[in-house]
Design a protein around this motif. Structure first.
Motif, PDB file in Angstrom:
ATOM      1  N   ALA A 155       0.868  -1.349   0.045  1.00 15.49           N
ATOM      2  CA  ALA A 155       0.114   0.171   0.008  1.00 15.49           C
ATOM      3  C   ALA A 155       1.000   1.232   0.107  1.00 15.49           C
ATOM      4  O   ALA A 155       1.705   1.355   0.644  1.00 15.49           O
ATOM      5  N   ARG A 156       0.407   2.190  -0.796  1.00 11.26           N
ATOM      6  CA  ARG A 156       1.326   3.452  -0.633  1.00 11.26           C
ATOM      7  C   ARG A 156       1.036   4.282   0.265  1.00 11.26           C
ATOM      8  O   ARG A 156       1.712   5.434   0.390  1.00 11.26           O
ATOM      9  N   LYS A 187     -11.747  12.761  -8.182  1.00 14.12           N
ATOM     10  CA  LYS A 187     -10.713  13.673  -8.611  1.00 14.12           C
ATOM     11  C   LYS A 187      -9.924  14.579  -7.535  1.00 14.12           C
ATOM     12  O   LYS A 187      -8.934  14.584  -7.461  1.00 14.12           O
ATOM     13  N   ARG A 188     -10.988  15.072  -6.698  1.00 12.83           N
ATOM     14  CA  ARG A 188     -10.473  16.179  -5.727  1.00 12.83           C
ATOM     15  C   ARG A 188      -9.966  15.203  -4.485  1.00 12.83           C
ATOM     16  O   ARG A 188      -8.799  15.803  -4.235  1.00 12.83           O
ATOM     17  N   ILE A 189     -10.433  14.207  -4.274  1.00  8.52           N
ATOM     18  CA  ILE A 189      -9.595  13.513  -3.200  1.00  8.52           C
ATOM     19  C   ILE A 189      -8.475  12.897  -3.692  1.00  8.52           C
ATOM     20  O   ILE A 189      -7.220  12.949  -3.093  1.00  8.52           O
ATOM     21  N   ALA A 190      -8.203  12.559  -5.003  1.00 11.40           N
ATOM     22  CA  ALA A 190      -6.838  12.111  -5.425  1.00 11.40           C
ATOM     23  C   ALA A 190      -5.812  13.353  -5.521  1.00 11.40           C
ATOM     24  O   ALA A 190      -4.774  13.232  -5.210  1.00 11.40           O
ATOM     25  N   ALA A 191      -6.456  14.658  -5.863  1.00  4.75           N
ATOM     26  CA  ALA A 191      -5.534  15.722  -5.829  1.00  4.75           C
ATOM     27  C   ALA A 191      -5.209  16.093  -4.350  1.00  4.75           C
ATOM     28  O   ALA A 191      -4.066  16.592  -4.164  1.00  4.75           O
ATOM     29  N   PHE A 218       0.330  14.001   0.575  1.00  4.91           N
ATOM     30  CA  PHE A 218       1.491  12.983   0.940  1.00  4.91           C
ATOM     31  C   PHE A 218       2.438  12.638  -0.499  1.00  4.91           C
ATOM     32  O   PHE A 218       3.391  11.807  -0.530  1.00  4.91           O
ATOM     33  N   GLY A 219       2.118  13.575  -1.470  1.00  2.39           N
ATOM     34  CA  GLY A 219       2.975  13.346  -2.796  1.00  2.39           C
ATOM     35  C   GLY A 219       2.780  11.905  -3.452  1.00  2.39           C
ATOM     36  O   GLY A 219       3.578  11.579  -4.299  1.00  2.39           O
ATOM     37  N   VAL A 220       1.459  11.264  -3.263  1.00  2.24           N
ATOM     38  CA  VAL A 220       1.158  10.076  -3.719  1.00  2.24           C
ATOM     39  C   VAL A 220       0.195  10.308  -5.004  1.00  2.24           C
ATOM     40  O   VAL A 220      -0.827  10.710  -4.412  1.00  2.24           O
ATOM     41  N   SER A 221       0.245   9.595  -5.933  1.00  7.36           N
ATOM     42  CA  SER A 221      -0.788   9.816  -7.070  1.00  7.36           C
ATOM     43  C   SER A 221      -1.571   8.687  -7.078  1.00  7.36           C
ATOM     44  O   SER A 221      -1.053   7.488  -7.177  1.00  7.36           O
ATOM     45  N   HIS A 268      -9.013   4.439  -8.267  1.00 10.54           N
ATOM     46  CA  HIS A 268      -8.557   3.734  -7.366  1.00 10.54           C
ATOM     47  C   HIS A 268      -9.069   4.509  -5.959  1.00 10.54           C
ATOM     48  O   HIS A 268      -9.412   3.966  -4.887  1.00 10.54           O
ATOM     49  N   VAL A 269      -9.130   5.814  -6.085  1.00 14.35           N
ATOM     50  CA  VAL A 269      -9.638   6.551  -4.910  1.00 14.35           C
ATOM     51  C   VAL A 269     -10.865   5.923  -4.444  1.00 14.35           C
ATOM     52  O   VAL A 269     -11.338   5.841  -3.194  1.00 14.35           O
TER      53      VAL A 269
END
Length: 169
Positions: free
Chosen positions: A69-70, A100-104, A110-113, A118-119
């Motif tokens: 897990a990242r 999309k907002r949660i991914a951003a 955390f610098g994790v894409s 997946h979000v």
């Protein structure tokens, strides 16, 4: 004869498998072991097959396949805390959290894409749901829409049925 253990079980599932093997060594039937441990007879059968083919280590915990897990468990909880602050706290317009907002947000914190799909899985794993905003035109006139639905639409319906037009379905 009891099973010789060289370590404590990693989790309760491993402990249950090892206990099943102990009971098997004591002469218990698969049916009785399944009843005692609250599992199906098929599960017990699979455990015994693994133990017979691979020995006792085959019953031990195996790491989950795939990439690690990242985000750590602590970071996942930090994401939930950030979501509780609301979207405007992170310069989003409107208090709606989309994938999309949660991914951003995760990328910023955390610098994790993460891909938005997946979000969505991540949020389900955290027992959260994402919000999908309704897409509406900014120049939408609610009064005109209501008038059309109450006045114009019934007129259209009357004309259609009076002509005996066939259904389009």
């Amino acid at each position: 004869m009891p099973v010789a253990r060289n370590h404590e079980p990693v989790d309760w599932r491993e402990g249950r498998r090892l206990r099943a093997w102990e009971l098997h060594q004591q002469g218990w039937s698969q049916v009785k072991i399944a009843e005692a441990l609250g599992v199906t007879q098929g599960a017990v059968s699979q455990w015994f097959k693994r133990a017979t083919q691979g020995g006792l280590p085959a019953l031990h915990h195996r790491p989950v396949p795939g990439a690690p897990a990242r985000l750590s468990e602590a970071q996942r909880h930090q994401v939930l805390d950030a979501l509780a602050k609301g979207a405007p706290a992170f310069d989003f317009i409107g208090d709606v959290w989309t994938t999309k907002r949660i991914a951003a947000l995760i990328k910023e914190l955390f610098g994790v894409s993460y891909h938005p799909a997946h979000v969505s899985r991540l949020m389900r794993a955290l027992r959260q749901s994402v919000q999908v905003p309704a897409t509406r035109a900014t120049q939408r006139d609610e009064g005109a829409i209501a008038a059309w639905q109450t006045i114009r639409w019934p007129e259209i319906q009357k004309k259609r049925w009076s002509k005996g037009a066939p259904s389009s379905g």
